[in-house]
Design a protein around this motif. Structure first.
Motif, PDB file in Angstrom:
ATOM      1  N   UNK A  88      -2.974   4.242 -13.718  1.00 55.94           N
ATOM      2  CA  UNK A  88      -2.782   3.045 -12.907  1.00 55.94           C
ATOM      3  C   UNK A  88      -1.775   3.275 -11.783  1.00 55.94           C
ATOM      4  N   UNK A  89      -1.780   2.352 -10.843  1.00 53.45           N
ATOM      5  CA  UNK A  89      -0.890   2.461  -9.697  1.00 53.45           C
ATOM      6  C   UNK A  89       0.480   1.854  -9.917  1.00 53.45           C
ATOM      7  N   UNK A  90       0.800   1.510 -11.163  1.00 54.82           N
ATOM      8  CA  UNK A  90       2.112   0.940 -11.488  1.00 54.82           C
ATOM      9  C   UNK A  90       2.709   1.681 -12.674  1.00 54.82           C
ATOM     10  N   UNK A  91       4.016   1.757 -12.769  1.00 55.33           N
ATOM     11  CA  UNK A  91       4.966   1.314 -11.767  1.00 55.33           C
ATOM     12  C   UNK A  91       4.978   2.258 -10.566  1.00 55.33           C
ATOM     13  N   UNK A  92       5.248   1.701  -9.422  1.00 55.15           N
ATOM     14  CA  UNK A  92       5.416   2.478  -8.201  1.00 55.15           C
ATOM     15  C   UNK A  92       6.756   2.076  -7.602  1.00 55.15           C
ATOM     16  N   UNK A  93       7.634   3.052  -7.428  1.00 56.05           N
ATOM     17  CA  UNK A  93       8.993   2.785  -6.979  1.00 56.05           C
ATOM     18  C   UNK A  93       9.180   3.302  -5.553  1.00 56.05           C
ATOM     19  N   UNK A  94       9.686   2.421  -4.710  1.00 50.79           N
ATOM     20  CA  UNK A  94      10.042   2.778  -3.340  1.00 50.79           C
ATOM     21  C   UNK A  94      11.553   2.650  -3.201  1.00 50.79           C
ATOM     22  N   UNK A  95      12.175   3.656  -2.636  1.00 50.08           N
ATOM     23  CA  UNK A  95      13.614   3.625  -2.367  1.00 50.08           C
ATOM     24  C   UNK A  95      13.800   3.904  -0.878  1.00 50.08           C
ATOM     25  N   UNK A 100       8.069   6.046  -0.799  1.00 47.66           N
ATOM     26  CA  UNK A 100       7.557   6.155  -2.163  1.00 47.66           C
ATOM     27  C   UNK A 100       8.259   7.291  -2.889  1.00 47.66           C
ATOM     28  N   UNK A 101       8.875   6.950  -4.022  1.00 51.93           N
ATOM     29  CA  UNK A 101       9.512   7.959  -4.875  1.00 51.93           C
ATOM     30  C   UNK A 101       8.525   8.411  -5.942  1.00 51.93           C
ATOM     31  N   UNK A 102       7.819   7.475  -6.528  1.00 53.62           N
ATOM     32  CA  UNK A 102       6.840   7.816  -7.536  1.00 53.62           C
ATOM     33  C   UNK A 102       6.820   6.814  -8.660  1.00 53.62           C
ATOM     34  N   UNK A 103       6.363   7.288  -9.804  1.00 51.96           N
ATOM     35  CA  UNK A 103       6.218   6.449 -10.974  1.00 51.96           C
ATOM     36  C   UNK A 103       7.322   6.778 -11.984  1.00 51.96           C
TER      37      UNK A 103
END
Length: 103
Positions: free
Chosen positions: A64-71, A75-78
């Motif tokens: 799945x496309x979650x969790x997706x972390x942006x800092x 995009x940093x990743x999962x």
């Protein structure tokens, strides 16, 4: 994709999540315990959540496309990437550089 980009740029740390995802809760809790005030976008509560999740899955290269972390809007990743950065000591400096942590 435009909505993902728009949300990702609104705060220093943005987590795309689903309320039923245990890994999403784990990542969100890590940032909370670090003292980071994140923006959590619950895709199951978004009108275009399914399309956003598909776009995130393409960006992450997995489903799945979650969790997706942006800092800092990037995009940093999962979960795996965030935990790897944290255990390697790189996450906190990244958060400081993005203005998400002051100490």
């Amino acid at each position: 994709m435009d909505r993902v980009t728009r949300y990702a740029s609104q705060r220093a740390v943005v987590i795309f999540s689903k309320s039923s995802c245990c890994m999403c809760h784990t990542v969100t809790r890590l940032f909370r315990e670090l003292g980071v005030n994140t923006m959590v976008v619950e895709l199951d509560n978004e009108p275009q959540g399914n399309e956003m999740e598909k776009a995130l899955a393409r960006l992450l290269g997995r489903s799945p496309g979650v969790p997706a972390v942006f800092i800092g809007g990037r995009l940093v990743g999962s979960t795996e990437r965030v935990m790897s950065l944290h255990l390697g000591g790189s996450l906190v400096p990244m958060l400081r550089n993005a203005g998400a942590l002051w100490v």
